[in-house]
Design an enzyme around this catalytic site. Structure first.
Site, PDB file in Angstrom:
ATOM      1  CE1 TYR A  67      40.794  37.981  26.728  1.00  0.00           C
ATOM      2  CE2 TYR A  67      40.395  39.486  28.562  1.00  0.00           C
ATOM      3  CZ  TYR A  67      39.972  38.446  27.750  1.00  0.00           C
ATOM      4  OH  TYR A  67      38.738  37.873  27.956  1.00  0.00           O
ATOM      5  CB  THR A  99      34.932  29.199  30.923  1.00  0.00           C
ATOM      6  OG1 THR A  99      36.007  30.136  30.950  1.00  0.00           O
ATOM      7  CG2 THR A  99      33.618  29.915  30.804  1.00  0.00           C
ATOM      8  CG  ASN A 129      32.538  32.851  22.473  1.00  0.00           C
ATOM      9  OD1 ASN A 129      32.414  33.291  23.607  1.00  0.00           O
ATOM     10  ND2 ASN A 129      33.142  31.689  22.210  1.00  0.00           N
ATOM     11  CB  ALA A 130      36.862  32.727  18.555  1.00  0.00           C
ATOM     12  N   GLY A 162      32.865  26.138  26.447  1.00  0.00           N
ATOM     13  CA  GLY A 162      32.784  27.385  27.212  1.00  0.00           C
ATOM     14  C   GLY A 162      31.574  28.247  26.893  1.00  0.00           C
ATOM     15  CG  ASN A 184      58.769  40.057  31.677  1.00  0.00           C
ATOM     16  OD1 ASN A 184      59.922  40.400  31.432  1.00  0.00           O
ATOM     17  ND2 ASN A 184      58.260  40.055  32.889  1.00  0.00           N
TER      18      ASN A 184
END
Ligand code: NAI
Length: 464
Positions: free
Chosen positions: A370, A405, A305-306, A234, A316
């Site tokens: 996220y 990606t 970057n990970a 990626g 939920n």
């Protein structure tokens, strides 16, 4: 899954069909194939404009000359321009904005496909005391027009995006002290095809810490060492390859379970591989030992970057999904950097670049975990950058928009379709677009850029 509209819409029968039913087809972007080239302006037409009282045009011309070109005036209607550069540092009040309008009104229609536009401004003073302006009224009016220029630039981005053309605003603190040397790396990046997917952005730089002598971008990473986390595939892989192509020795860092893919990338770029789970409690000590034993005791460039997603709406989302994303995307960055900086293994003039996301600006349905991490990176970069000035270590983040990606290939087809279209350039980016921005931020030419979060998103409408 590819982008049918972009791949087929500009050719043969599909071109005719889409045209007849009025579907706007995005313009394929010109991207650099591999390395930086210095003479990016050779045989290109650059039109320079400026508001009275700004940076002297001879300074721009000297920078253009370094890049193999010169500014020109286009008189005939048929002639096309490859780039417009507008110096707005002389704009201090509302009336001055008219000059900018006139320049763009006269020149924007002359832009070729995939051309570049750059507006150069001074920085916006944080307070009246630091502004150097002699009255509150002058300060307020100055701040007003500066914000206005940003709105103008973002709107032009949306108007020229269908042509695959980009516009970005470069804000230089103490712009009056700018010279051709300090301007050169920024103009090189923003006028080149390395910035093909960067548009509608404001990039801030300090003239004080910008290069004082000519700094070329090509092979500017020779002799440098870099660690890129999550680089077995990626964006990370693209970045590792790009840094290596400019001369850096690159360490591919990925989960031990991805060692086979990671080692293959490392071998192909004459780099090294280290298997580390960034969420493991001993990740920092493993990396420090590696730097001491394998990199001569110091590292120049770290790219965090990970990253992972575990999407669920908040009601939920189980604790494991929350903890995992926080751990990999945010805690690993904060704790590993803390240990590396404390151990003194980040070299002087070092570069720490983290991956944020447009989700960090706009939020996203099902991505509370996220978006928390990606917005967290924004606050982290802004604050940490204030603490590393003595070692001239710059701290920045790159916020990708929709990039093709493995991560985005998992999206439902319609979500992906609209994800691609929701930007000024109306298409997704490539890992190489992010890699190019990271390579620029990692270069000595970007020494004046720190504490910035730069979106590489094709002018994504979300969070703009
Ligand atoms: P990807 O899923 O294709 O690759 C991620 C890499 O990170 C993989 O090699 C994976 O093995 C590695 N990794 C995951 N967890 C790890 C851990 N605990 N320790 C070590 N390595 C680990 O992802 P992609 O799309 O290349 O994304 C890279 C970065 O860019 C991520 O931080 C992501 O959040 C960010 N980003 C990506 C966007 C996109 O459209 N693809 C958009 C916005 C941000």
């Amino acid at each position: 899954m590819g982008d049918f509209l972009l791949e087929k819409g500009n050719k043969g029968i599909f071109k005719k069909i889409f045209k007849s039913i009025g579907v706007p087809v995005p313009t394929p972007l010109n991207r650099i194939k591999e390395n930086w080239k210095k003479n990016i302006l050779e045989s290109k037409k650059v039109v320079l404009g400026s508001a009275p009282g700004g940076i002297n045009s001879s300074i721009y011309d000297a920078a253009f000359k370094e890049l193999g070109g010169a500014s020109q005036v286009i008189v005939s209607k048929e002639e096309k321009a490859n780039a417009l550069v507008y110096d707005a540092t002389g704009i201090v009040n509302v009336a001055d904005l008219k000059n900018m309008y006139e320049f763009f009104k006269n020149n924007v229609k002359k832009l070729n496909l995939c051309s570049r536009v750059v507006i150069v401004c001074d920085s916006v003073p944080k307070s009246i005391e630091t502004s150097g302006l002699n009255s509150i009224e002058a300060y307020v009016e100055y701040c007003t027009v500066q914000q206005g220029i940003e709105g103008f630039s973002r709107s032009v981005a949306k108007e020229i995006g269908a042509k695959g053309a980009t516009i970005n605003l470069l804000r230089l603190s103490s712009a009056k002290d700018a010279n051709d040397k300090s301007l050169l790396p920024y103009l090189h990046f923003l006028l080149s095809d390395a910035s093909a997917f960067v548009t509608g952005q404001v990039i801030e730089a300090s003239i004080e810490t910008s290069p004082k002598q000519v700094v070329a971008l090509e092979k500017s990473l020779a002799g440098k060492t870099a660690i890129v986390t999550g680089s077995a595939r990626g964006i990370g892989e693209g970045t590792a390859r790009r840094l290596a192509s400019e001369g850096a020795t690159v360490v591919i860092l990925d989960r031990p379970g991805d060692a086979e893919a990671g080692k293959a990338v490392a071998t192909s770029i004459n780099g090294k591989f280290i298997g580390v789970d960034m969420s493991a409690p001993d990740a920092a000590t493993t990396i420090i030992d590696f730097i001491k034993n394998e990199l001569g005791g110091g590292v120049d460039i770290i790219v965090h970057n990970a990253g992972i997603t575990r999407d669920k709406t908040i009601g939920n989302m189980d604790a494991a999904a929350w903890d995992m994303v926080i751990s990999v995307n945010l805690n690993a960055i904060v704790s590993v950097n803390k240990a590396l900086l404390a151990a003194g293994v980040v070299n002087e003039n070092g570069r720490i670049i983290s991956l944020s996301s447009t989700s960090g600006f706009a939020g996203n349905f099902g991505q509370t975990n996220y978006a928390t991490t990606k917005a967290g990176v924004i606050g982290y970069v802004r604050s940490l950058s204030q603490t590393t000035k003595d070692k001239k270590i710059t701290i920045n983040a790159v916020a990708p928009g929709f990039i093709e990606t493995a991560m985005t290939a998992k999206m439902p087809a319609m979500t992906a379709f609209f994800g691609r279209r929701l930007s000024a350039l109306s298409q997704a980016g490539h890992p190489s677009d992010i890699a190019n921005m990271i390579a620029f931020l990692a270069s000595p030419g970007a020494s004046g850029v720190s504490g910035q979060i730069i979106r590489v998103c094709g002018g994504n409408f979300l969070g703009a």
